[in-house]
Design a protein around this motif. Sequence first.
Motif, short mmCIF file in Angstrom:
data_model
loop_
_atom_site.label_atom_id
_atom_site.label_comp_id
_atom_site.label_asym_id
_atom_site.label_seq_id
_atom_site.Cartn_x
_atom_site.Cartn_y
_atom_site.Cartn_z
N ALA A 161 38.94 35.57 32.93
CA ALA A 161 37.66 36.12 32.49
C ALA A 161 36.50 35.27 32.99
CB ALA A 161 37.61 36.20 30.97
N GLY A 162 35.47 35.93 33.53
CA GLY A 162 34.24 35.24 33.88
C GLY A 162 34.25 34.49 35.19
N ILE A 163 35.32 34.56 35.96
CA ILE A 163 35.39 33.83 37.23
C ILE A 163 35.20 34.80 38.38
CG2 ILE A 163 36.70 32.23 38.65
CD1 ILE A 163 35.98 31.12 35.91
N ASN A 164 34.08 34.68 39.11
CA ASN A 164 33.76 35.59 40.19
C ASN A 164 34.64 35.34 41.42
OD1 ASN A 164 31.66 36.74 38.71
ND2 ASN A 164 30.17 35.25 39.46
N THR A 165 34.78 36.38 42.24
CA THR A 165 35.55 36.23 43.47
C THR A 165 34.90 35.18 44.39
OG1 THR A 165 34.36 38.11 44.44
CG2 THR A 165 36.49 38.57 43.42
N SER A 166 33.57 35.13 44.42
CA SER A 166 32.89 34.16 45.29
C SER A 166 33.19 32.73 44.86
CB SER A 166 31.38 34.41 45.29
OG SER A 166 30.85 34.31 43.97
N THR A 167 33.31 32.51 43.56
CA THR A 167 33.65 31.19 43.04
C THR A 167 35.05 30.79 43.50
OG1 THR A 167 32.25 31.51 41.09
CG2 THR A 167 33.94 29.81 40.95
N ILE A 168 35.97 31.73 43.47
CA ILE A 168 37.34 31.48 43.91
C ILE A 168 37.38 31.24 45.41
CG2 ILE A 168 39.64 32.51 44.11
CD1 ILE A 168 38.99 34.07 41.53
N GLU A 169 36.67 32.07 46.15
CA GLU A 169 36.72 31.99 47.61
C GLU A 169 36.15 30.69 48.15
OE1 GLU A 169 36.35 36.81 48.48
OE2 GLU A 169 34.57 35.57 48.31
N ARG A 170 35.21 30.09 47.43
CA ARG A 170 34.62 28.83 47.90
C ARG A 170 35.65 27.69 47.92
NH1 ARG A 170 29.74 30.52 45.25
NH2 ARG A 170 30.37 29.54 43.29
N VAL A 171 36.68 27.80 47.08
CA VAL A 171 37.68 26.74 46.99
C VAL A 171 38.81 26.95 48.00
CG1 VAL A 171 39.25 25.55 45.41
CG2 VAL A 171 37.13 26.53 44.54
N LEU A 172 39.01 28.19 48.44
CA LEU A 172 40.15 28.53 49.28
C LEU A 172 39.76 28.62 50.76
CD1 LEU A 172 41.65 31.37 47.03
CD2 LEU A 172 42.38 28.98 47.17
N PRO A 173 40.74 28.70 51.65
CA PRO A 173 40.44 28.91 53.08
C PRO A 173 39.58 30.15 53.29
CG PRO A 173 42.74 28.33 52.79
CD PRO A 173 42.19 28.52 51.41
N ARG A 174 38.82 30.17 54.36
CA ARG A 174 37.85 31.24 54.59
C ARG A 174 38.47 32.62 54.69
NH1 ARG A 174 33.54 28.77 59.05
NH2 ARG A 174 32.75 27.06 57.73
N ASP A 175 39.72 32.70 55.14
CA ASP A 175 40.35 34.01 55.31
C ASP A 175 41.17 34.45 54.10
OD1 ASP A 175 42.32 32.12 55.58
OD2 ASP A 175 43.18 32.92 57.43
N VAL B 80 40.64 41.07 38.72
CA VAL B 80 41.02 42.17 37.84
C VAL B 80 40.78 41.78 36.39
CG1 VAL B 80 43.43 41.42 37.84
CG2 VAL B 80 42.89 43.75 37.15
N MET B 81 40.28 42.73 35.61
CA MET B 81 40.13 42.53 34.17
C MET B 81 41.06 43.51 33.47
SD MET B 81 38.52 40.72 31.89
CE MET B 81 39.96 40.71 30.82
N PRO B 82 42.29 43.07 33.15
CA PRO B 82 43.23 43.93 32.44
C PRO B 82 43.10 43.72 30.93
CG PRO B 82 44.35 41.96 33.16
CD PRO B 82 42.88 41.77 33.50
N ILE C 113 39.14 46.57 38.67
CA ILE C 113 39.30 45.62 39.76
C ILE C 113 38.08 45.58 40.67
CG2 ILE C 113 41.81 45.76 39.75
CD1 ILE C 113 41.73 47.67 42.03
N SER C 114 37.80 44.38 41.21
CA SER C 114 36.71 44.17 42.16
C SER C 114 37.26 43.37 43.34
CB SER C 114 35.55 43.41 41.52
OG SER C 114 35.01 44.13 40.43
N ARG C 115 36.89 43.76 44.52
CA ARG C 115 37.43 43.13 45.72
C ARG C 115 36.59 41.96 46.18
NH1 ARG C 115 37.88 47.38 50.28
NH2 ARG C 115 38.12 48.87 48.59
N SER D 75 32.09 47.67 40.61
CA SER D 75 31.28 46.58 41.14
C SER D 75 31.50 45.32 40.30
CB SER D 75 29.80 46.97 41.11
OG SER D 75 28.98 45.83 41.35
N GLU D 76 31.53 44.18 40.96
CA GLU D 76 31.76 42.95 40.21
C GLU D 76 30.61 42.64 39.26
OE1 GLU D 76 33.89 38.69 40.95
OE2 GLU D 76 32.85 39.59 42.64
N THR D 77 29.44 43.21 39.51
CA THR D 77 28.30 42.99 38.61
C THR D 77 28.55 43.61 37.24
OG1 THR D 77 27.20 45.00 39.41
CG2 THR D 77 26.67 42.93 40.53
#
Length: 290
Positions: free
Chosen positions: A95-109, A115-117, A130-132, A158-160
């Motif tokens: 909950a509350g963790i955006n995809t952009s926050t996750i992507e900044r920690v991981l490799p660029r690809d 998903v909020m189940p 789900i938001s991509r 939308s993730e918003t």
Amino acid sequence: MSVGVIGSGRMAQALIQGFLRQGLLRPNQIVMSDVEDQRLNEVSALGVHTTSSNDIVIERSDMVFIAVKPQQVRPVLLEIAPKVNSSLLLVSVAAGINTSTIERVLPRDARVIRVMPNTPCMVGEGVSMISRGKNATDVDMRTLQTFLSSVGFSSECSETLMDAVCGLSGSGPAFALTAIEAMSDAGVKLGLTRQLALKLAAQTVLGAAKMILEQNSKPGELRDQICSPGGTTIYGMHALESGTFRRSLIDAVEAAAHRSKELSLIAERSDIEVAARIEESVERVRQISG
């Protein structure tokens, strides 16, 4: 396809039990990790592989669900980042963790989906929105929706809107359960046995929900059909309105949504602070080297 799950709490177990019940996966296609042996012992009863190593989960899986608490997401991502590549699909249910926050920690690809189940996935009646992320493909989205649709309703948004989703359908089962409990308490107060009162309350809420979904009708229209002039139900509705029932539910959903937003801001602030510390360290090294 092999599926991994990092974290084996209630939500993780709800999803996995749903996938197994619907026949989408066999137990030997699932590997789950956790730091708590007790939880691993619980999920091992399902026949799935268990481990204390997150790296093993990454190595053995095509799709991995990150199902840890929000404050644990960053440490987990930092741990697994060296093992993550573009062939792996990462799905976060935090909950509350955006995809952009996750992507900044991981490799660029890295391919990331959020998903909020909710826990009714365990009985095939869940809601999963789900938001991509920026690298997630249409195939990724269809694959995940196939899994999630097998345990209830699933759709992309939308993730918003994810904070609102978290407040309504993510936390909503707890609000509905509280209402059912209160109704059953009333039944006991009026002389029914606890077992019968709980059964009547739960079945009543289930039936009312199915009326909305299957008849495609608005709640107010269906309620008006029940409230006959001068009858018992309209007197009960008056009591509900006097007790601010409707306002309390709205406040509860809003409070949960606001907390989801707070968690997102905390995670983003943490990223910014870490980046600033790294930049300061690099600058000090440059000064020493110079």
